[in-house]
Write a protein that holds these residues in place. Sequence first.
Motif, mmCIF file in Angstrom:
data_model
loop_
_atom_site.group_PDB
_atom_site.id
_atom_site.type_symbol
_atom_site.label_atom_id
_atom_site.label_comp_id
_atom_site.label_asym_id
_atom_site.label_seq_id
_atom_site.Cartn_x
_atom_site.Cartn_y
_atom_site.Cartn_z
ATOM 1 N N SER A 100 43.804 33.454 44.444
ATOM 2 C CA SER A 100 44.019 33.557 42.950
ATOM 3 C C SER A 100 43.417 34.828 42.372
ATOM 4 O O SER A 100 43.871 35.183 40.946
ATOM 5 N N GLY A 102 40.324 35.265 41.662
ATOM 6 C CA GLY A 102 39.098 34.873 41.434
ATOM 7 C C GLY A 102 38.684 35.675 40.106
ATOM 8 O O GLY A 102 39.068 35.844 39.037
ATOM 9 N N ILE A 103 37.402 36.354 40.413
ATOM 10 C CA ILE A 103 36.597 37.044 39.408
ATOM 11 C C ILE A 103 37.377 38.281 38.960
ATOM 12 O O ILE A 103 37.289 38.918 37.783
ATOM 13 N N ARG A 105 40.779 38.588 38.745
ATOM 14 C CA ARG A 105 42.193 38.346 38.324
ATOM 15 C C ARG A 105 42.426 39.219 37.177
ATOM 16 O O ARG A 105 41.645 39.366 36.288
#
Lengths: 149, 167
Positions: A100, A102-103, A105
């Motif tokens: 996705s 994650g951090i 994004r």
Amino acid sequence: MTLLQTLTDSARNLAVRSPWIYRINAGSCNGCDVECATTALIPRYDVERLGCQYCGSPRHADIVLITGPLTAHIKDDVLRVFAEIPDPKVTVAVGVCPISGGIFRESYAVHAQVDQYLPVDVNVPGCPPRPQAIIEGVAQAIAIWRQRI
Amino acid sequence: MNFLRIFARNLLRGPSTVPFPFGPAWTPARMRGRVQFKLSSCTGCRACEQVCAPGAIRFDKTPEGLRFMMWHNTCVFCGMCEFYCPTDAIHQSDDWHMAHAVGEKYGMAIREVIPYTACTGCGMKTLASAPNPIGVVPPFTPEEVEQQRNQCPACRKKALAERGTPS
């Protein structure tokens, strides 16, 4: 014809026992790579019990582990290396970054999610996932690979 | 002769490889894994949304109420939401079995709605969320929590003032 069929079948039966793993780092922070290395190299976790072996060349690979959020810098190289891996292959996204972003994004520098560009089969979420979780994902990937070959 | 000692020890103890996936795996007691959300305890304060670094938690206003959404595929399992939750409505269990086929990707989420209700005091439309227990002395009893749940913020304040402070 029957001899060829028999040979192909026996080769397939031999091959399903030992998929080879190849790891692509798509701009990872190295956390997931350390866990992947732990899964392979430390006797405590030992992914080779499942018949897997890490290989150095994408042309030998059967199962691909992708880590990292697919940064803009590395994207073309990752797609080129992925295209070199022969079919049938099974792709495992390790960590939340390829799944996705994650951090990272919504960052301008990453092209997450990876499944926009590559056909991903198994997701292993975690930041990083623990080695047992990676083994679980590889076990699921082997099950998919046995159906494909 | 050191190798003999190691040899004997390995014979007695067996291999150090953990049996997983053919057997159970050891899980640390404080493992931060899959998030569990308890709707009846949520105050709707949205502190977890504020502190969530990757933005895995989101609150949306919907016609039915305040919707809580949490995505396990974005969560980095840092534990900040659990740390800042005033009522322990959000909790990280020790379940780490989260590897899934890509078809189940959009099922790896929690979706819950805190519904709207009519205030029992003034009849105003309000969220049926749990009251915030911070600074309330003595703590709320379960009956008081249920009573406050169906009140609007103004009526909750009034009830707290009537409750008084301990001398």
